[in-house]
Design a protein around this motif. Structure first.
Motif, PDB file in Angstrom:
ATOM      1  N   LYS A  77       0.832  -1.203   0.000  1.00  0.00           N
ATOM      2  CA  LYS A  77       0.000   0.000   0.000  1.00  0.00           C
ATOM      3  C   LYS A  77       0.870   1.258   0.000  1.00  0.00           C
ATOM      4  O   LYS A  77       1.688   1.458   0.888  1.00  0.00           O
ATOM      5  N   GLY A  78       0.705   2.090  -1.013  1.00  0.00           N
ATOM      6  CA  GLY A  78       1.444   3.339  -1.115  1.00  0.00           C
ATOM      7  C   GLY A  78       2.822   3.237  -1.739  1.00  0.00           C
ATOM      8  O   GLY A  78       3.524   4.224  -1.835  1.00  0.00           O
ATOM      9  N   LEU A  79       3.250   2.048  -2.178  1.00  0.00           N
ATOM     10  CA  LEU A  79       4.576   1.881  -2.778  1.00  0.00           C
ATOM     11  C   LEU A  79       4.457   1.181  -4.123  1.00  0.00           C
ATOM     12  O   LEU A  79       3.955   0.051  -4.197  1.00  0.00           O
ATOM     13  N   ALA A  80       4.918   1.830  -5.170  1.00  0.00           N
ATOM     14  CA  ALA A  80       4.875   1.266  -6.522  1.00  0.00           C
ATOM     15  C   ALA A  80       6.281   1.204  -7.095  1.00  0.00           C
ATOM     16  O   ALA A  80       7.084   2.117  -6.904  1.00  0.00           O
ATOM     17  N   VAL A  81       6.565   0.134  -7.803  1.00  0.00           N
ATOM     18  CA  VAL A  81       7.793   0.016  -8.580  1.00  0.00           C
ATOM     19  C   VAL A  81       7.404   0.314 -10.020  1.00  0.00           C
ATOM     20  O   VAL A  81       6.448  -0.260 -10.541  1.00  0.00           O
ATOM     21  N   LYS A  82       8.143   1.221 -10.646  1.00  0.00           N
ATOM     22  CA  LYS A  82       7.792   1.665 -11.995  1.00  0.00           C
ATOM     23  C   LYS A  82       8.887   1.287 -12.974  1.00  0.00           C
ATOM     24  O   LYS A  82      10.063   1.427 -12.672  1.00  0.00           O
ATOM     25  N   ALA A  83       8.489   0.829 -14.155  1.00  0.00           N
ATOM     26  CA  ALA A  83       9.434   0.497 -15.220  1.00  0.00           C
ATOM     27  C   ALA A  83       8.818   0.916 -16.544  1.00  0.00           C
ATOM     28  O   ALA A  83       7.609   0.796 -16.740  1.00  0.00           O
ATOM     29  N   GLY A  84       9.663   1.411 -17.449  1.00  0.00           N
ATOM     30  CA  GLY A  84       9.148   1.814 -18.745  1.00  0.00           C
ATOM     31  C   GLY A  84      10.168   2.588 -19.548  1.00  0.00           C
ATOM     32  O   GLY A  84      11.371   2.495 -19.312  1.00  0.00           O
TER      33      GLY A  84
END
Length: 141
Positions: A106-113
């Motif tokens: 909750k409240g933590l995202a790992v982003k890739a792109g």
């Protein structure tokens, strides 16, 4: 300068700790910030401090995954100062980040792109002995 950037990053991390949105929802997030940019292999140059602003659009596909894309205007380049003259290279871009967000907790995202950038401005401004000149690099080449 490094301390100021670290403190600003720590303060802004609390802004981004909201929980993810409901599955199937679409939201818009405005982005405004400070960009500190320079170019490599330029001894004696200083970073150019500029504005970054735009918006990010996010689609929450599942409870754990979302897809986001955005458009950000980013001022980049460098500043150079010597005894005889001062100069600024202005390289401004429209950056288009396309990201897959995986919410780990909750409240933590790992982003890739990816984030392609499109140059919209490239100018050199030089001042020496009380005179100054500005050249558009696109027209000069």
């Amino acid at each position: 300068m490094k301390k100021i950037i670290i403190i600003a990053c720590l303060l802004l991390t609390s802004v981004g700790t909201f929980a993810q949105h409901a599955k199937g929802s679409f939201n818009i997030q405005p982005k405004v910030g400070l960009n500190v940019a320079t170019m490599t292999d330029n001894d004696g140059s200083d970073p150019r401090v500029g504005f970054v602003g735009g918006a990010e659009f996010e689609y929450q596909a599942t409870d754990l995954l979302s897809l986001s894309f955005g458009a950000l205007y980013s001022q980049q380049g460098l500043k150079a100062n010597s005894d005889e003259m001062d100069g600024t290279i202005k390289m401004d871009y429209i950056n288009v980040p396309v990201l897959l967000n995986v919410y780990v907790t909750k409240g933590l995202a790992v982003k890739a792109g990816i984030q392609p950038g499109f140059k919209v401005n490239s100018k050199v401004k030089v001042s020496a002995a009380g005179a100054s000149a500005e050249v558009d690099l696109e027209k000069a080449l």
